[in-house]
Design a protein around this motif. Structure first.
Motif, PDB file in Angstrom:
ATOM      1  N   LEU A  96       0.866  -1.089   0.045  1.00 57.38           N
ATOM      2  CA  LEU A  96      -0.003  -0.169  -0.015  1.00 57.38           C
ATOM      3  C   LEU A  96       0.937   1.127  -0.023  1.00 57.38           C
ATOM      4  O   LEU A  96       1.725   1.499   0.936  1.00 57.38           O
ATOM      5  CB  LEU A  96      -0.841  -0.068   1.291  1.00 57.38           C
ATOM      6  N   TYR A  97       0.794   2.179  -0.832  1.00 61.79           N
ATOM      7  CA  TYR A  97       1.463   3.298  -1.092  1.00 61.79           C
ATOM      8  C   TYR A  97       0.762   4.507  -0.409  1.00 61.79           C
ATOM      9  O   TYR A  97      -0.258   4.962  -0.969  1.00 61.79           O
ATOM     10  CB  TYR A  97       1.692   3.552  -2.597  1.00 61.79           C
ATOM     11  N   ILE A  98       1.057   4.689   0.681  1.00 63.41           N
ATOM     12  CA  ILE A  98       0.614   5.794   1.519  1.00 63.41           C
ATOM     13  C   ILE A  98       0.783   7.232   0.757  1.00 63.41           C
ATOM     14  O   ILE A  98       0.050   8.079   1.067  1.00 63.41           O
ATOM     15  CB  ILE A  98       1.075   5.683   3.211  1.00 63.41           C
ATOM     16  N   VAL A  99       2.125   7.348   0.357  1.00 65.72           N
ATOM     17  CA  VAL A  99       2.371   8.574  -0.342  1.00 65.72           C
ATOM     18  C   VAL A  99       2.876   8.216  -1.659  1.00 65.72           C
ATOM     19  O   VAL A  99       3.178   7.128  -1.801  1.00 65.72           O
ATOM     20  CB  VAL A  99       3.625   9.551   0.318  1.00 65.72           C
ATOM     21  N   SER A 139       4.710   7.321  -4.874  1.00 66.14           N
ATOM     22  CA  SER A 139       5.815   6.696  -4.944  1.00 66.14           C
ATOM     23  C   SER A 139       6.217   5.627  -6.121  1.00 66.14           C
ATOM     24  O   SER A 139       5.106   5.026  -6.239  1.00 66.14           O
ATOM     25  CB  SER A 139       6.343   5.906  -3.561  1.00 66.14           C
ATOM     26  N   SER A 140       7.237   5.694  -6.656  1.00 64.40           N
ATOM     27  CA  SER A 140       7.368   4.796  -7.761  1.00 64.40           C
ATOM     28  C   SER A 140       6.273   4.511  -8.891  1.00 64.40           C
ATOM     29  O   SER A 140       5.937   3.421  -9.257  1.00 64.40           O
ATOM     30  CB  SER A 140       7.666   3.326  -6.930  1.00 64.40           C
ATOM     31  N   GLY A 141       5.592   5.776  -9.098  1.00 64.18           N
ATOM     32  CA  GLY A 141       4.623   5.675 -10.066  1.00 64.18           C
ATOM     33  C   GLY A 141       3.390   5.251  -9.627  1.00 64.18           C
ATOM     34  O   GLY A 141       2.359   5.246 -10.274  1.00 64.18           O
ATOM     35  N   PHE A 142       3.281   4.914  -8.125  1.00 63.32           N
ATOM     36  CA  PHE A 142       1.902   4.710  -7.528  1.00 63.32           C
ATOM     37  C   PHE A 142       1.436   6.040  -7.064  1.00 63.32           C
ATOM     38  O   PHE A 142       2.091   6.762  -6.333  1.00 63.32           O
ATOM     39  CB  PHE A 142       1.974   3.679  -6.531  1.00 63.32           C
ATOM     40  N   SER A 143       0.081   6.234  -7.063  1.00 62.73           N
ATOM     41  CA  SER A 143      -0.825   7.303  -6.485  1.00 62.73           C
ATOM     42  C   SER A 143      -0.868   6.677  -5.101  1.00 62.73           C
ATOM     43  O   SER A 143      -0.561   5.679  -4.485  1.00 62.73           O
ATOM     44  CB  SER A 143      -2.219   7.577  -7.058  1.00 62.73           C
ATOM     45  N   SER A 144      -1.286   7.906  -4.161  1.00 63.01           N
ATOM     46  CA  SER A 144      -1.563   7.428  -2.670  1.00 63.01           C
ATOM     47  C   SER A 144      -2.771   6.690  -2.611  1.00 63.01           C
ATOM     48  O   SER A 144      -3.841   7.044  -3.227  1.00 63.01           O
ATOM     49  CB  SER A 144      -1.649   8.829  -1.940  1.00 63.01           C
ATOM     50  N   VAL A 145      -2.761   5.693  -1.533  1.00 64.34           N
ATOM     51  CA  VAL A 145      -4.037   4.817  -1.691  1.00 64.34           C
ATOM     52  C   VAL A 145      -4.947   5.531  -0.554  1.00 64.34           C
ATOM     53  O   VAL A 145      -4.533   6.457  -0.024  1.00 64.34           O
ATOM     54  CB  VAL A 145      -3.646   3.690  -0.867  1.00 64.34           C
ATOM     55  N   ASP A 146      -6.361   5.368  -0.735  1.00 61.38           N
ATOM     56  CA  ASP A 146      -7.493   6.008  -0.166  1.00 61.38           C
ATOM     57  C   ASP A 146      -7.292   5.627   1.377  1.00 61.38           C
ATOM     58  O   ASP A 146      -7.821   4.292   1.613  1.00 61.38           O
ATOM     59  CB  ASP A 146      -8.600   5.826  -0.778  1.00 61.38           C
ATOM     60  N   LYS A 147      -6.707   6.302   2.123  1.00 61.23           N
ATOM     61  CA  LYS A 147      -6.447   5.558   3.607  1.00 61.23           C
ATOM     62  C   LYS A 147      -7.610   5.526   4.426  1.00 61.23           C
ATOM     63  O   LYS A 147      -7.826   4.661   5.087  1.00 61.23           O
ATOM     64  CB  LYS A 147      -5.368   6.685   4.193  1.00 61.23           C
ATOM     65  N   SER A 148      -8.706   6.305   4.091  1.00 60.12           N
ATOM     66  CA  SER A 148      -9.957   6.137   4.589  1.00 60.12           C
ATOM     67  C   SER A 148     -10.724   4.631   4.460  1.00 60.12           C
ATOM     68  O   SER A 148     -11.490   4.361   5.382  1.00 60.12           O
ATOM     69  CB  SER A 148     -10.854   7.126   4.128  1.00 60.12           C
TER      70      SER A 148
END
Length: 148
Positions: free
Chosen positions: A66-69, A71-80
């Motif tokens: 899970l990408y929280i911020v 990174s590496s071409g991944f958007s931030s996951v919906d933390k909620s």
């Protein structure tokens, strides 16, 4: 998204297929093309949704990234929408684990000037672990791993 509850599920389970279809995620078969004795795995990545799934050779979901911020071409996951606890700092995670009696391992350095100081901490639970990675004292990535 209930990633923690998906750990241990088969690739073709209803819950996994529903997630993959919801986010239009393809599955990539990663085989041992160089015949080095590596086990084959399957990857399902959603760069827009900030997650990546790894399925083992038996097509069982064994790791969730899970990408929280971003990174590496991944958007931030919906933390909620996550079903795992998130911590704002290494210290908060450590205090939570200690208060709840959760076994954990962490960055080896106690030197605040060392680059690995408070960089990561991993809680070990019944059947799985959750690894928290921090960058600049901010939670950056969470990795959930099935423990066999």
């Amino acid at each position: 998204m209930q990633f923690l509850t998906l750990l241990g599920k088969k690739l073709k389970s209803e819950e996994v297929i529903e997630l993959l279809e919801l986010h239009d995620v393809s599955v990539v078969y990663d085989f041992d093309r160089f015949q080095e004795g590596m086990k084959d795995v399957y990857w399902a990545s959603s760069r827009d949704q900030g997650f990546e799934l790894r399925f083992n050779e038996e097509q069982i979901l064994d790791v969730v990234f899970l990408y929280i911020v971003e990174s590496s071409g991944f958007s931030s996951v919906d933390k909620s929408q996550l079903d795992a606890p998130l911590f704002s700092s290494y210290r908060e995670a450590k205090q939570s684990f200690e208060a709840e009696g959760v076994e954990y391992v962490s960055s080896p350095s106690n030197d605040p000037n060392h680059e690995m100081f408070q960089r990561w901490i991993k809680g070990i639970f019944q059947g799985y672990s959750i690894h928290y990675e921090f960058a600049d004292h901010t939670l950056a990535k969470v990795t959930m791993t099935l423990i066999a």
